[in-house]
Enzyme design. Structure first.
Site, PDB file in Angstrom:
ATOM      1  N   PHE A  23      -2.015  16.056   4.497  1.00  0.00           N
ATOM      2  CA  PHE A  23      -2.157  15.500   3.149  1.00  0.00           C
ATOM      3  C   PHE A  23      -0.832  15.543   2.397  1.00  0.00           C
ATOM      4  O   PHE A  23      -0.103  16.540   2.447  1.00  0.00           O
ATOM      5  CB  PHE A  23      -3.235  16.265   2.376  1.00  0.00           C
ATOM      6  CG  PHE A  23      -3.697  15.528   1.162  1.00  0.00           C
ATOM      7  CD1 PHE A  23      -4.641  14.512   1.271  1.00  0.00           C
ATOM      8  CD2 PHE A  23      -3.171  15.819  -0.085  1.00  0.00           C
ATOM      9  CE1 PHE A  23      -5.047  13.806   0.158  1.00  0.00           C
ATOM     10  CE2 PHE A  23      -3.575  15.109  -1.212  1.00  0.00           C
ATOM     11  CZ  PHE A  23      -4.515  14.113  -1.091  1.00  0.00           C
ATOM     12  N   GLU A  26       0.843  -1.205   0.000  1.00  0.00           N
ATOM     13  CA  GLU A  26       0.000   0.000   0.000  1.00  0.00           C
ATOM     14  C   GLU A  26       0.874   1.249   0.000  1.00  0.00           C
ATOM     15  O   GLU A  26       1.943   1.256   0.626  1.00  0.00           O
ATOM     16  CB  GLU A  26      -0.875   0.013   1.258  1.00  0.00           C
ATOM     17  CG  GLU A  26      -2.336  -0.257   1.026  1.00  0.00           C
ATOM     18  CD  GLU A  26      -3.096   0.815   0.258  1.00  0.00           C
ATOM     19  OE1 GLU A  26      -2.560   1.440  -0.682  1.00  0.00           O
ATOM     20  OE2 GLU A  26      -4.269   1.004   0.578  1.00  0.00           O
ATOM     21  N   ASP A  27       0.415   2.290  -0.666  1.00  0.00           N
ATOM     22  CA  ASP A  27       1.125   3.568  -0.637  1.00  0.00           C
ATOM     23  C   ASP A  27       1.035   4.205   0.749  1.00  0.00           C
ATOM     24  O   ASP A  27       2.029   4.622   1.319  1.00  0.00           O
ATOM     25  CB  ASP A  27       0.577   4.521  -1.712  1.00  0.00           C
ATOM     26  CG  ASP A  27      -0.941   4.655  -1.688  1.00  0.00           C
ATOM     27  OD1 ASP A  27      -1.607   3.954  -0.907  1.00  0.00           O
ATOM     28  OD2 ASP A  27      -1.476   5.473  -2.466  1.00  0.00           O
ATOM     29  N   ARG A  71       0.937  12.315  -9.176  1.00  0.00           N
ATOM     30  CA  ARG A  71       1.467  10.956  -9.028  1.00  0.00           C
ATOM     31  C   ARG A  71       2.874  10.804  -9.602  1.00  0.00           C
ATOM     32  O   ARG A  71       3.637   9.957  -9.183  1.00  0.00           O
ATOM     33  CB  ARG A  71       0.573   9.946  -9.760  1.00  0.00           C
ATOM     34  CG  ARG A  71      -0.806   9.795  -9.171  1.00  0.00           C
ATOM     35  CD  ARG A  71      -1.467   8.542  -9.736  1.00  0.00           C
ATOM     36  NE  ARG A  71      -2.911   8.524  -9.525  1.00  0.00           N
ATOM     37  CZ  ARG A  71      -3.487   8.128  -8.397  1.00  0.00           C
ATOM     38  NH1 ARG A  71      -2.761   7.738  -7.378  1.00  0.00           N
ATOM     39  NH2 ARG A  71      -4.800   8.135  -8.283  1.00  0.00           N
ATOM     40  N   ASP A  86      -4.069   5.515   6.060  1.00  0.00           N
ATOM     41  CA  ASP A  86      -4.567   6.745   6.671  1.00  0.00           C
ATOM     42  C   ASP A  86      -5.523   6.340   7.809  1.00  0.00           C
ATOM     43  O   ASP A  86      -5.083   6.042   8.912  1.00  0.00           O
ATOM     44  CB  ASP A  86      -5.249   7.548   5.553  1.00  0.00           C
ATOM     45  CG  ASP A  86      -5.752   8.905   5.997  1.00  0.00           C
ATOM     46  OD1 ASP A  86      -5.442   9.324   7.114  1.00  0.00           O
ATOM     47  OD2 ASP A  86      -6.469   9.554   5.212  1.00  0.00           O
TER      48      ASP A  86
HETATM   49  P1  IMP Z   1      -7.528   4.719   4.387  1.00  0.00           P
HETATM   50  O1  IMP Z   1      -8.560   3.718   3.965  1.00  0.00           O
HETATM   51  O2  IMP Z   1      -8.146   5.876   5.122  1.00  0.00           O
HETATM   52  O3  IMP Z   1      -6.382   4.115   5.160  1.00  0.00           O
HETATM   53  O4  IMP Z   1      -6.981   5.414   3.095  1.00  0.00           O
HETATM   54  C1  IMP Z   1      -6.244   4.747   2.200  1.00  0.00           C
HETATM   55  C2  IMP Z   1      -6.203   5.418   0.848  1.00  0.00           C
HETATM   56  O5  IMP Z   1      -6.547   6.818   0.864  1.00  0.00           O
HETATM   57  C3  IMP Z   1      -4.774   5.381   0.385  1.00  0.00           C
HETATM   58  O6  IMP Z   1      -4.482   4.156  -0.234  1.00  0.00           O
HETATM   59  C4  IMP Z   1      -4.696   6.571  -0.529  1.00  0.00           C
HETATM   60  O7  IMP Z   1      -5.091   6.197  -1.828  1.00  0.00           O
HETATM   61  C5  IMP Z   1      -5.668   7.567   0.045  1.00  0.00           C
HETATM   62  N1  IMP Z   1      -4.966   8.594   0.872  1.00  0.00           N
HETATM   63  C6  IMP Z   1      -4.955   8.682   2.217  1.00  0.00           C
HETATM   64  N2  IMP Z   1      -4.212   9.727   2.648  1.00  0.00           N
HETATM   65  C7  IMP Z   1      -3.710  10.315   1.528  1.00  0.00           C
HETATM   66  C8  IMP Z   1      -2.838  11.452   1.306  1.00  0.00           C
HETATM   67  O8  IMP Z   1      -2.346  12.159   2.223  1.00  0.00           O
HETATM   68  N3  IMP Z   1      -2.545  11.732   0.009  1.00  0.00           N
HETATM   69  C9  IMP Z   1      -3.049  11.002  -1.042  1.00  0.00           C
HETATM   70  N4  IMP Z   1      -3.844   9.939  -0.874  1.00  0.00           N
HETATM   71  C10 IMP Z   1      -4.190   9.598   0.400  1.00  0.00           C
HETATM   72 MG    MG Z   2      -4.067   3.597  -2.099  1.00  0.00          MG
END
Ligand code: IMP
Ligand code: MG
Length: 199
Positions: free
Chosen positions: A177, A124-125, A190, A128
Protein backbone atom coordinates in the site's frame (compact mmCIF):
# COMPACT_ATOMS: atom_id res chain seq x y z
CA UNK A 1 -9.18 2.05 -33.95
CA UNK A 2 -5.97 3.49 -35.21
CA UNK A 3 -2.92 1.50 -34.25
CA UNK A 4 0.14 3.10 -32.69
CA UNK A 5 3.64 1.82 -32.34
CA UNK A 6 4.32 0.50 -28.85
CA UNK A 7 5.35 3.43 -26.64
CA UNK A 8 8.90 3.38 -25.45
CA UNK A 9 8.01 4.06 -21.88
CA UNK A 10 5.65 1.20 -21.12
CA UNK A 11 7.11 -0.92 -18.35
CA UNK A 12 8.64 1.79 -16.20
CA UNK A 13 12.23 1.99 -15.07
CA UNK A 14 13.79 -0.22 -12.42
CA UNK A 15 13.52 1.49 -9.08
CA UNK A 16 15.28 -1.23 -7.08
CA UNK A 17 18.53 0.72 -6.86
CA UNK A 18 17.03 4.07 -6.06
CA UNK A 19 18.99 5.90 -3.34
CA UNK A 20 16.71 7.86 -1.06
CA UNK A 21 18.58 10.75 0.53
CA UNK A 22 16.06 12.08 2.99
CA UNK A 23 14.30 8.98 4.22
CA UNK A 24 11.32 9.91 6.34
CA UNK A 25 8.93 7.94 8.48
CA UNK A 26 5.43 9.34 8.69
CA UNK A 27 2.16 8.36 10.27
CA UNK A 28 -1.18 8.49 8.46
CA UNK A 29 -4.08 7.54 10.74
CA UNK A 30 -2.82 4.49 12.65
CA UNK A 31 -0.19 3.30 10.16
CA UNK A 32 3.49 4.05 9.56
CA UNK A 33 4.80 4.75 6.09
CA UNK A 34 8.33 5.37 4.80
CA UNK A 35 9.58 7.42 1.84
CA UNK A 36 9.43 5.36 -1.33
CA UNK A 37 9.50 7.76 -4.31
CA UNK A 38 10.94 11.23 -3.61
CA UNK A 39 9.38 14.25 -5.26
CA UNK A 40 12.24 14.83 -7.73
CA UNK A 41 12.10 11.22 -8.89
CA UNK A 42 8.36 11.43 -9.51
CA UNK A 43 8.59 14.75 -11.36
CA UNK A 44 11.46 13.56 -13.55
CA UNK A 45 9.47 10.50 -14.55
CA UNK A 46 6.29 12.49 -15.18
CA UNK A 47 8.28 14.76 -17.47
CA UNK A 48 9.53 11.71 -19.40
CA UNK A 49 5.99 10.40 -19.80
CA UNK A 50 4.81 13.82 -21.02
CA UNK A 51 7.65 13.90 -23.55
CA UNK A 52 6.74 10.42 -24.82
CA UNK A 53 3.06 11.36 -25.12
CA UNK A 54 3.88 14.67 -26.83
CA UNK A 55 6.01 12.78 -29.34
CA UNK A 56 3.44 10.02 -29.95
CA UNK A 57 0.57 12.49 -30.42
CA UNK A 58 2.39 15.07 -32.51
CA UNK A 59 -0.13 16.78 -34.80
CA UNK A 60 -3.08 15.36 -32.85
CA UNK A 61 -5.13 16.85 -30.05
CA UNK A 62 -5.69 14.22 -27.39
CA UNK A 63 -8.34 14.42 -24.69
CA UNK A 64 -6.99 13.43 -21.28
CA UNK A 65 -9.61 11.93 -18.97
CA UNK A 66 -8.26 11.96 -15.42
CA UNK A 67 -9.95 9.81 -12.83
CA UNK A 68 -10.65 11.50 -9.51
CA UNK A 69 -9.74 11.73 -6.77
CA UNK A 70 -6.35 10.06 -6.82
CA UNK A 71 -5.03 11.26 -10.17
CA UNK A 72 -5.42 15.03 -9.69
CA UNK A 73 -1.76 15.70 -8.88
CA UNK A 74 -0.36 13.39 -11.55
CA UNK A 75 -2.78 14.84 -14.14
CA UNK A 76 -1.74 18.38 -13.24
CA UNK A 77 2.02 17.75 -13.45
CA UNK A 78 1.68 15.65 -16.61
CA UNK A 79 -0.52 18.21 -18.35
CA UNK A 80 1.89 21.08 -17.56
CA UNK A 81 4.70 19.27 -19.32
CA UNK A 82 2.88 18.52 -22.58
CA UNK A 83 4.11 20.38 -25.64
CA UNK A 84 1.13 19.55 -27.88
CA UNK A 85 -2.41 20.93 -27.94
CA UNK A 86 -4.49 18.85 -25.55
CA UNK A 87 -7.76 18.85 -23.68
CA UNK A 88 -8.35 17.68 -20.12
CA UNK A 89 -11.39 16.62 -18.16
CA UNK A 90 -11.84 15.01 -14.78
CA UNK A 91 -14.36 12.32 -13.99
CA UNK A 92 -15.35 10.36 -10.96
CA UNK A 93 -16.23 6.69 -11.08
CA UNK A 94 -18.97 5.53 -8.75
CA UNK A 95 -19.56 1.86 -8.01
CA UNK A 96 -22.87 1.25 -6.32
CA UNK A 97 -25.31 -1.58 -5.95
CA UNK A 98 -28.12 -0.29 -3.79
CA UNK A 99 -26.39 1.51 -0.96
CA UNK A 100 -23.30 -0.67 -0.85
CA UNK A 101 -20.27 -0.44 -3.07
CA UNK A 102 -20.17 -3.56 -5.20
CA UNK A 103 -16.88 -2.88 -6.88
CA UNK A 104 -18.64 -2.94 -10.24
CA UNK A 105 -18.24 0.43 -11.84
CA UNK A 106 -21.54 1.66 -13.15
CA UNK A 107 -21.31 5.42 -13.58
CA UNK A 108 -18.83 7.99 -14.74
CA UNK A 109 -19.77 11.34 -13.22
CA UNK A 110 -18.70 14.39 -15.17
CA UNK A 111 -18.05 12.85 -18.57
CA UNK A 112 -19.69 15.45 -20.78
CA UNK A 113 -17.46 15.26 -23.81
CA UNK A 114 -18.54 13.26 -26.80
CA UNK A 115 -15.65 10.87 -27.37
CA UNK A 116 -16.53 9.95 -30.94
CA UNK A 117 -13.43 10.24 -33.12
CA UNK A 118 -11.26 11.57 -30.28
CA UNK A 119 -7.79 10.46 -29.24
CA UNK A 120 -8.46 9.59 -25.61
CA UNK A 121 -5.87 9.06 -22.90
CA UNK A 122 -7.05 7.86 -19.48
CA UNK A 123 -5.01 9.22 -16.57
CA UNK A 124 -4.93 7.02 -13.46
CA UNK A 125 -2.93 7.33 -10.26
CA UNK A 126 -2.51 3.60 -9.77
CA UNK A 127 -3.59 0.34 -11.34
CA UNK A 128 -3.89 -2.28 -8.63
CA UNK A 129 -6.22 -5.21 -9.45
CA UNK A 130 -7.15 -3.46 -12.70
CA UNK A 131 -10.85 -3.90 -11.93
CA UNK A 132 -11.74 -0.20 -12.10
CA UNK A 133 -10.40 0.33 -15.61
CA UNK A 134 -11.40 -3.12 -16.83
CA UNK A 135 -15.02 -2.29 -15.98
CA UNK A 136 -14.86 1.26 -17.25
CA UNK A 137 -13.10 0.91 -20.61
CA UNK A 138 -15.98 -0.85 -22.44
CA UNK A 139 -18.19 2.15 -21.62
CA UNK A 140 -15.70 4.48 -23.26
CA UNK A 141 -15.17 2.18 -26.25
CA UNK A 142 -18.91 2.28 -26.78
CA UNK A 143 -18.56 5.96 -27.75
CA UNK A 144 -16.11 5.00 -30.50
CA UNK A 145 -13.06 7.15 -29.78
CA UNK A 146 -10.44 7.17 -32.55
CA UNK A 147 -7.98 5.67 -30.05
CA UNK A 148 -7.87 4.87 -26.36
CA UNK A 149 -4.72 4.67 -24.29
CA UNK A 150 -3.95 4.52 -20.57
CA UNK A 151 -1.34 6.49 -18.62
CA UNK A 152 -0.88 5.22 -15.06
CA UNK A 153 1.65 6.68 -12.66
CA UNK A 154 1.92 3.46 -10.68
CA UNK A 155 1.29 -0.16 -11.56
CA UNK A 156 1.19 -3.03 -9.07
CA UNK A 157 1.70 -5.74 -11.66
CA UNK A 158 1.71 -8.56 -9.06
CA UNK A 159 -1.78 -7.51 -7.97
CA UNK A 160 -3.31 -7.05 -11.42
CA UNK A 161 -6.00 -9.66 -12.04
CA UNK A 162 -7.98 -8.07 -14.84
CA UNK A 163 -6.42 -7.94 -18.30
CA UNK A 164 -5.45 -4.39 -19.24
CA UNK A 165 -2.97 -2.94 -21.67
CA UNK A 166 -1.20 0.01 -20.07
CA UNK A 167 0.50 2.31 -22.55
CA UNK A 168 2.38 4.74 -20.31
CA UNK A 169 3.55 3.58 -16.89
CA UNK A 170 5.43 5.75 -14.42
CA UNK A 171 6.68 3.09 -12.03
CA UNK A 172 6.16 -0.64 -11.59
CA UNK A 173 5.83 -1.11 -7.83
CA UNK A 174 5.40 -4.12 -5.52
CA UNK A 175 2.02 -5.07 -4.07
CA UNK A 176 2.31 -2.85 -0.99
CA UNK A 177 0.00 0.00 0.00
CA UNK A 178 1.23 3.51 -0.88
CA UNK A 179 0.10 7.06 -0.07
CA UNK A 180 0.96 10.56 -1.21
CA UNK A 181 1.04 12.55 -4.46
CA UNK A 182 -2.74 12.30 -4.72
CA UNK A 183 -3.14 8.82 -3.25
CA UNK A 184 -4.87 8.50 0.09
CA UNK A 185 -5.15 6.15 3.01
CA UNK A 186 -8.69 6.50 4.27
CA UNK A 187 -8.97 10.10 3.10
CA UNK A 188 -5.59 11.36 4.27
CA UNK A 189 -2.16 11.71 2.70
CA UNK A 190 -3.13 13.11 -0.68
CA UNK A 191 -1.22 16.36 -0.09
CA UNK A 192 2.15 14.68 0.41
CA UNK A 193 4.64 15.63 -2.31
CA UNK A 194 6.39 12.26 -2.16
CA UNK A 195 5.03 8.72 -2.34
CA UNK A 196 5.29 6.66 0.84
CA UNK A 197 5.07 2.91 1.28
CA UNK A 198 3.43 1.06 4.16
CA UNK A 199 6.09 -0.05 6.63
P1 IMP B 1 -8.00 -1.28 -9.00
O1 IMP B 1 -9.40 -1.19 -9.52
O2 IMP B 1 -7.84 -2.44 -8.06
O3 IMP B 1 -6.95 -1.27 -10.08
O4 IMP B 1 -7.77 -0.06 -8.04
C1 IMP B 1 -7.72 1.19 -8.50
C2 IMP B 1 -7.95 2.23 -7.42
O5 IMP B 1 -7.74 1.75 -6.08
C3 IMP B 1 -6.92 3.30 -7.62
O6 IMP B 1 -7.35 4.23 -8.58
C4 IMP B 1 -6.77 3.87 -6.24
O7 IMP B 1 -7.73 4.88 -6.03
C5 IMP B 1 -7.02 2.71 -5.31
N1 IMP B 1 -5.74 2.11 -4.83
C6 IMP B 1 -5.20 0.94 -5.22
N2 IMP B 1 -4.02 0.70 -4.60
C7 IMP B 1 -3.80 1.77 -3.78
C8 IMP B 1 -2.73 2.12 -2.87
O8 IMP B 1 -1.71 1.42 -2.67
N3 IMP B 1 -2.87 3.31 -2.23
C9 IMP B 1 -3.96 4.13 -2.41
N4 IMP B 1 -4.96 3.85 -3.25
C10 IMP B 1 -4.90 2.66 -3.93
MG1 MG C 1 -7.90 6.14 -8.53
Amino acid sequence: MESFTQPQFAGGPGIENLQIKNMALIKVHDKSFETYLPEEVILKRVKELAAAISRDYQGKRPLFIAILNGSFMFASDLFKQLTIESELCFIKLASYKGLKSSGNVVTAIGLEDDLFGKEVIIVEDIVDTGKTLHNFLPKLMHQQPASLRIAALLHKSEATQFPLSLDYIGFEIPDKFVVGYGLDYDGLGRNLKEIYQLK
